[in-house]
Design a protein around this motif. Sequence first.
Motif, mmCIF file in Angstrom:
data_model
loop_
_atom_site.group_PDB
_atom_site.id
_atom_site.type_symbol
_atom_site.label_atom_id
_atom_site.label_comp_id
_atom_site.label_asym_id
_atom_site.label_seq_id
_atom_site.Cartn_x
_atom_site.Cartn_y
_atom_site.Cartn_z
ATOM 1 N N PHE A 35 -19.874 -53.780 14.455
ATOM 2 C CA PHE A 35 -20.421 -55.230 14.881
ATOM 3 C C PHE A 35 -20.090 -56.121 13.710
ATOM 4 O O PHE A 35 -20.165 -56.035 12.644
ATOM 5 N N LYS A 36 -19.495 -57.496 14.202
ATOM 6 C CA LYS A 36 -19.324 -58.394 13.172
ATOM 7 C C LYS A 36 -20.416 -59.079 12.374
ATOM 8 O O LYS A 36 -20.495 -59.305 11.157
ATOM 9 N N ASP A 37 -21.687 -59.059 13.078
ATOM 10 C CA ASP A 37 -22.908 -59.645 12.291
ATOM 11 C C ASP A 37 -24.050 -58.974 12.994
ATOM 12 O O ASP A 37 -23.963 -58.150 14.140
ATOM 13 N N VAL A 38 -25.167 -59.240 12.548
ATOM 14 C CA VAL A 38 -26.350 -58.506 12.793
ATOM 15 C C VAL A 38 -26.805 -58.958 14.143
ATOM 16 O O VAL A 38 -27.433 -58.339 15.170
ATOM 17 N N THR A 43 -27.728 -57.846 20.007
ATOM 18 C CA THR A 43 -27.588 -57.869 21.716
ATOM 19 C C THR A 43 -27.089 -56.551 22.061
ATOM 20 O O THR A 43 -27.338 -56.361 23.261
ATOM 21 N N SER A 44 -26.036 -56.042 21.392
ATOM 22 C CA SER A 44 -25.589 -54.799 22.031
ATOM 23 C C SER A 44 -26.737 -53.762 22.087
ATOM 24 O O SER A 44 -26.900 -53.089 23.222
#
Length: 388
Positions: A35-38, A43-44
């Motif tokens: 993931f690009k960010d926390v 969300t995922s």
Amino acid sequence: MKDNINYILNHLGEEREQYYQAVAPPIFQSSNFTFKDVAKMRTSLQDEMNTPFYTRGCNPTVAILRKKVAALEGAEDALIFSSGSAAIAAAVLSQVKQGDHIICVAKPYGWTFKLLDRLLKRFGVESTFVDGTDAANYEAAIQENTKLLFLESPNSITFELQDIKAVVAIAKKHNCVTIIDNSYCSPLYQKPIEMGVDMVTHSASKYLNGHSDIVAGVLCGSQAFMKQVFESEYMTLGGIIAPNDAWLMIRGLRTLPMRMERVANTTEKVVAYLEQHPKVERVNYPFSPNFPQYELAKKQMKRATGLFSMQIKADSIAEVETFCNALQLFLLACSWGGHESLIFPMCVLYDSQNYGNTTLPWNLIRFYIGFEEAEDLIGDFEQAFECL
Ligand SMILES: *Cc1c(COP(=O)(O)O)cnc(C)c1O
């Protein structure tokens, strides 16, 4: 459009713009997703069932398969497992706790029987097995603690049916959940969800994959049931399908309608030949007018498929063995649902010297009809009967 069979098999679930418009989907051979960010990671994780986070929960190749299988069964959602038995076990376990009671049709698939009769017993869940040819037997076996009615219609050796709508009505009256093993019919020839069944399982090792090259299972049902199974048995027992096997099953599914039609057509011809043969005592095939539940079969199944069994007129197990060994086009093997014709004689279950008191007749042989020509298979039977 969404429930058009060709649309389901050719397009549903395939997000081609995500992968260079490839006609065949890629095999996402990755255990893990980054993931690009926390915030995106969070969300995922919140929807692990439907977003790739970790492959035990969701893998994009498996996700395509889930959509197709659910649509084929007319269900809201589906989960894919490493075997049919894993799917059945997860579904059953999700509905019971210590002290509960299950009613199951008599003579279900062998490992379903062992799940209920042995494994679950160790955890204080009792099961009653009833003759399912009369739905009233389900009702008669209902106890205060009955939670689940299990069906397998027809079974894969003697092919007894249950009146699915009648059993569902009993279940609803007594607040029980219903699960059916629909492997024999495939999603094309029997629609249990439309008849009110809660969850449908298949051994995808049979017709769904159809090429005798993977072992897999599926479970279909409402979003609520699938979520319940996902959050507990699916994720904790972890009996998932590998992405590569999911890809093989997507490929196998493309030809499901033509495979089923071919197998059903050939089997009808072979059964008609066998039923008039003087060395045949009895043939068990749901769509034969001689079958005791022929009317019910016609009512709730669209067609019968490639499995049937017959008792041959033989004096001993040795004679049955001679007949089986003489067949050239049938492979001696278990399982079914692929391209190749198969034969499974019940006498393999018995010691050939000591078979006075057997549950299944020792002269009963189960056949699966593959893609060979009907005339060739009939010719093979002809020469094998001459060896008797
Ligand atoms: C084969 C089979 C199963 C078990 O499926 P696997 O994929 O072998 O685990 C369950 N039910 C029926 C009717 C079967 O034929």
